[in-house]
Motif scaffolding. Sequence first.
Motif, mmCIF file in Angstrom:
data_model
loop_
_atom_site.group_PDB
_atom_site.id
_atom_site.type_symbol
_atom_site.label_atom_id
_atom_site.label_comp_id
_atom_site.label_asym_id
_atom_site.label_seq_id
_atom_site.Cartn_x
_atom_site.Cartn_y
_atom_site.Cartn_z
ATOM 1 N N LEU A 33 -9.154 3.588 10.910
ATOM 2 C CA LEU A 33 -9.133 3.502 9.489
ATOM 3 C C LEU A 33 -7.901 2.823 8.919
ATOM 4 O O LEU A 33 -7.991 2.119 8.072
ATOM 5 C CB LEU A 33 -9.350 4.771 9.036
ATOM 6 N N LEU A 34 -6.613 2.992 9.324
ATOM 7 C CA LEU A 34 -5.549 2.614 9.034
ATOM 8 C C LEU A 34 -5.750 0.897 9.238
ATOM 9 O O LEU A 34 -5.323 0.282 8.208
ATOM 10 C CB LEU A 34 -4.264 2.801 10.158
ATOM 11 N N ALA A 50 1.217 10.187 -6.071
ATOM 12 C CA ALA A 50 1.280 8.761 -6.260
ATOM 13 C C ALA A 50 -0.192 8.034 -5.894
ATOM 14 O O ALA A 50 -0.756 8.616 -4.869
ATOM 15 C CB ALA A 50 2.264 8.516 -5.093
ATOM 16 N N THR A 51 -0.326 6.969 -6.357
ATOM 17 C CA THR A 51 -1.764 6.344 -5.997
ATOM 18 C C THR A 51 -1.397 4.844 -5.332
ATOM 19 O O THR A 51 -0.143 4.440 -5.689
ATOM 20 C CB THR A 51 -2.362 6.178 -7.430
ATOM 21 N N GLU A 52 -2.184 4.560 -4.606
ATOM 22 C CA GLU A 52 -1.906 3.131 -3.925
ATOM 23 C C GLU A 52 -2.441 2.120 -4.786
ATOM 24 O O GLU A 52 -3.362 2.273 -5.774
ATOM 25 C CB GLU A 52 -2.868 3.286 -2.750
ATOM 26 N N LEU A 53 -1.800 0.895 -4.594
ATOM 27 C CA LEU A 53 -2.156 0.073 -5.366
ATOM 28 C C LEU A 53 -3.193 -0.974 -5.086
ATOM 29 O O LEU A 53 -3.256 -1.370 -4.201
ATOM 30 C CB LEU A 53 -0.825 -0.987 -5.279
ATOM 31 N N ARG A 54 -4.265 -0.797 -5.947
ATOM 32 C CA ARG A 54 -5.545 -1.858 -5.577
ATOM 33 C C ARG A 54 -5.673 -2.651 -6.707
ATOM 34 O O ARG A 54 -5.190 -2.583 -7.998
ATOM 35 C CB ARG A 54 -6.693 -0.859 -5.478
ATOM 36 N N VAL A 108 0.852 -1.085 0.051
ATOM 37 C CA VAL A 108 0.020 0.035 -0.104
ATOM 38 C C VAL A 108 0.951 1.285 -0.012
ATOM 39 O O VAL A 108 1.923 1.318 0.823
ATOM 40 C CB VAL A 108 -0.894 0.044 1.190
ATOM 41 N N HIS A 109 0.562 2.179 -0.842
ATOM 42 C CA HIS A 109 1.595 3.242 -1.122
ATOM 43 C C HIS A 109 0.842 4.461 -0.655
ATOM 44 O O HIS A 109 0.249 4.993 -1.421
ATOM 45 C CB HIS A 109 2.136 3.236 -2.502
ATOM 46 N N ALA A 123 -4.426 5.543 3.158
ATOM 47 C CA ALA A 123 -3.284 5.792 2.228
ATOM 48 C C ALA A 123 -3.735 6.882 1.201
ATOM 49 O O ALA A 123 -3.216 7.960 0.909
ATOM 50 C CB ALA A 123 -2.702 4.901 1.306
ATOM 51 N N ALA A 124 -5.124 7.079 0.729
ATOM 52 C CA ALA A 124 -5.620 7.861 -0.256
ATOM 53 C C ALA A 124 -5.917 9.140 0.606
ATOM 54 O O ALA A 124 -5.667 10.306 0.033
ATOM 55 C CB ALA A 124 -6.904 7.430 -0.699
ATOM 56 N N ARG A 125 -6.323 9.221 2.017
ATOM 57 C CA ARG A 125 -6.446 10.518 2.530
ATOM 58 C C ARG A 125 -5.036 10.993 2.911
ATOM 59 O O ARG A 125 -4.824 12.422 2.617
ATOM 60 C CB ARG A 125 -7.160 9.893 3.917
#
Length: 335
Positions: free
Chosen positions: A119-120, A139-143, A60-61, A128-130
């Motif tokens: 939430l974490l 950057a976007t998290e990997l889903r 998760v990034h 991560a998005a927040r």
Amino acid sequence: MPHENTVDTYLELKKAIIYRITHINSGDVFDFDGFSMFRAGDKIGAAISTDETCINIHNVHPGKSYTLDGTNALPGVQGNFLALTVDSSVTDISDPVKQEDFAHRILTFVTTENGTRELLLSDPWEWAARVIAMSGDTATELRPYPYIAELCLVNKLRAAGLMSDVDTQYRGPDSGVHDFELDTMSLECKSRLHGDPETKSGELVISSEHQLSRTGTKPLYVVYFPMEDTGDLSLASCVTEFGDPRAVIMEKLAKMKFVEGDFAWQRPYHVLGSPLVYEITDDFPRITPGQFVGGHFPSGITKLVYHVSLYNRPSCPLDDFVGAIKNGTPPVFTV
């Protein structure tokens, strides 16, 4: 922020974190109040103690240089942890700006205030998005949902007898120009998560100048999956539908850091309505190398990402498209 809710305490803790970022050796673990800082090789990070359910959280990034992972051991320490790390081999931690940023991320990571810890642990992707939204980091998290869409398409093509060799014809995780290279056509699979602020409804994100270029004389189609992050469609449910190619699929997903048992493996989604197919004709809005002088990017441009509107573009429902191709008849595209 964690600990006493005072500016002085926050600044002192941030100062202590920055000191450890720059004065820590591989194998070291330093305990703070409620979290630890550690170094394992090039990875420097902070860790909080969790239960074993978080061990399967991986990749998760919450930013371009940061990774959130579950682990069952810090250097020399046993237990279950969630760790936020940066790779010092690719990030210059001697840069004071990066030190400040990393310290701020750590403080965001370890805080227990305002439901942040809950939430974490319950939805690290949303957390991560927040973090990304607050920091302005692009950057976007990997889903997993883009690969769920691709596996849905693999299953449909195989069921119709249009795909004979998953290993060579499903190219998405192998960095192929197109996600699918069949004998008579190329397919690019695109998905969009409902509510994603980066992408509007009915819009494609194209990640290279070649992605909408035809391979030889074969027709090229884009299959568009609108999706939502709830339901019962997951990597696990998709993979169970495969027989012999299951091992091949597992290997391809592993290349994208999705491994059976990981937190993302069971993450649920569903497809909103029918996926639609678009033919990439000469009048389809796209950027091609031929539009640049000499067929090359301008000097200094190394990557091209652009958005394409599907408004008023002729489309064909995926089931109708597959049925037509199977029967040897031309698919019908309508606005």
